[in-house]
Design an enzyme around this catalytic site. Sequence first.
Site: not given
Length: 304
Positions: A127, A194, A125
């Site tokens: 960002e 998020e 993962k």
Amino acid sequence: MSTQTAPKKRVTIHELRRMKDAGDKIAMVTAYDATAARLVAAAGVDAVLVGDSLGMAVQGHDSTLPVTLDQMVYHSAMVRRGLEREGGRAHLVGDLPFGSYQASTDDAVKAAMRLVAEAGVQAVKLEGGADYVEVVRRIVRAGVPVMGHIGLTPQSVHKMGGYVVQGKDSDKAQQILRDARALEAAGCYAIVLECIPAELARIVTSQLRIPTIGIGAGPHVDGQVLVYTDLLGLDLSFTPKFAKHFAEGGVLVRDAVAAYVGEVKGRTFPADEHSFHSAPVRLVPAPVEDDHEEPQGGVMGAPI
């Protein structure tokens, strides 16, 4: 007829896509060690994220920024071993930490390959939105599935001015939608959303073919992820708005340790049932060795 239990089918990136298409919610939890991994796997989670949130949840930092790639490999490998002890069903994702992919696409590919080869994760993962499209493409081209992460991105905490909800005005909401589409086009198989408004998360989810995993993004996403310590209420000083304590683990641990301290000091632990015994034995005392040596040269070191 065999009485052996059939092996659990591993959750893959294709199974997660099938779950979205079928309307089945995805349950994802972070874990940072083998014990936590075994517990969450036994509880039936679909996916486990070894998040760089360990910088705050485990290491005691005030951000995720100090976490290194070596530490992510170390913790991810522990989690993988824990999952394997429980049948290895859960899909395992490892975070690419700050500094491991921002400088160059070559660095990003090498970091992703380390997490797969050394730690045994199934995916990584990272960002960032449209600015990281080429990074995503290169990692996917190298054979490593990539989960995106947009909205509040903790590695950019200083740029964002703190841990604040993202996408609350029209321009920023539009940018988040553009980022989501760009990441999907680049090859991401899922995206974490998020701390964005629930209304925006609903729109993003409806316009993507890949699953969305929310944390502080409301109920209209394809799945949810929570940090292990938040879910269990282990940090008595921190309760983020988006988290729910499904147990008061911090209180339980504190009270259990206090009870242990009390019994040790009160001489009630260990009791007889906690002790080992043997038949009476006769022990011969060991001779006492005299370590004192007279100094060379006679009494008081006088010359011979």
